[in-house]
Design a protein around this motif. Sequence first.
Motif, PDB file in Angstrom:
ATOM      1  N   MET A  44      77.626  44.683 113.079  1.00 38.37           N
ATOM      2  CA  MET A  44      76.787  45.267 114.127  1.00 38.37           C
ATOM      3  C   MET A  44      77.431  46.499 114.755  1.00 38.37           C
ATOM      4  N   THR A  45      78.732  46.438 115.035  1.00 33.98           N
ATOM      5  CA  THR A  45      79.387  47.611 115.625  1.00 33.98           C
ATOM      6  C   THR A  45      79.398  48.775 114.649  1.00 33.98           C
ATOM      7  N   ASP A  46      79.652  48.497 113.377  1.00 29.43           N
ATOM      8  CA  ASP A  46      79.583  49.565 112.370  1.00 29.43           C
ATOM      9  C   ASP A  46      78.183  50.160 112.315  1.00 29.43           C
ATOM     10  N   PHE A  47      77.189  49.295 112.328  1.00 27.17           N
ATOM     11  CA  PHE A  47      75.799  49.756 112.257  1.00 27.17           C
ATOM     12  C   PHE A  47      75.456  50.634 113.455  1.00 27.17           C
ATOM     13  N   VAL A  54      73.435  58.776 110.851  1.00 29.04           N
ATOM     14  CA  VAL A  54      72.582  58.774 109.654  1.00 29.04           C
ATOM     15  C   VAL A  54      71.181  59.289 109.994  1.00 29.04           C
ATOM     16  N   LEU A  55      70.611  58.812 111.096  1.00 27.96           N
ATOM     17  CA  LEU A  55      69.264  59.250 111.484  1.00 27.96           C
ATOM     18  C   LEU A  55      69.216  60.748 111.793  1.00 27.96           C
ATOM     19  N   PRO A  80      84.629  58.027 116.289  1.00 24.26           N
ATOM     20  CA  PRO A  80      85.928  57.445 116.654  1.00 24.26           C
ATOM     21  C   PRO A  80      85.816  56.170 117.489  1.00 24.26           C
ATOM     22  N   ILE A  81      84.712  55.999 118.191  1.00 24.70           N
ATOM     23  CA  ILE A  81      84.522  54.759 118.959  1.00 24.70           C
ATOM     24  C   ILE A  81      84.610  53.561 118.020  1.00 24.70           C
ATOM     25  N   ASN A  82      83.996  53.679 116.861  1.00 26.44           N
ATOM     26  CA  ASN A  82      84.055  52.604 115.876  1.00 26.44           C
ATOM     27  C   ASN A  82      85.487  52.349 115.427  1.00 26.44           C
ATOM     28  N   ALA A  83      86.243  53.409 115.219  1.00 18.30           N
ATOM     29  CA  ALA A  83      87.638  53.269 114.802  1.00 18.30           C
ATOM     30  C   ALA A  83      88.482  52.612 115.891  1.00 18.30           C
TER      31      ALA A  83
END
Length: 131
Positions: A44-47, A54-55, A80-83
């Motif tokens: 979910m966090t990656d998505f 992507v959009l 970077p938030i995801n990282a």
Amino acid sequence: VSYILINFTARKSSSALTKEGGPTAEKINKRNRKLQRKITIIIMTDFFCWIPFVLVSILHYFGVLDATPQYEVFSIIVLPINAVINPFLYSEIIESTANKIWKGSKAIVQFFKKINESSSKTNDTEMNEIE
């Protein structure tokens, strides 16, 4: 896809442990639920970190909008938030913190229920005295 393989492998090894008389089925099911919950959170966090990029890229490709300024924002802030989030997701910190919050919220709910019960008892007593 790799997370699906991890889940499949974990279930397969769990069934092997159950057959060998290893840990009880309840412990294995608990471990599998914990793994599935962690995998779900990671996906979910990656998505949510990648889908805006992507959009915007798709809209830019089809000429709906000029996304050139947004690419900077995504590459400097959003991605970077995801990282930053991933190491916490892979560790036990998030889960232990979530459990503490959950237990604390249960205690708060119980506290307010007791207050509500005592105030309703007081109101009932007062109403009986008035009558």
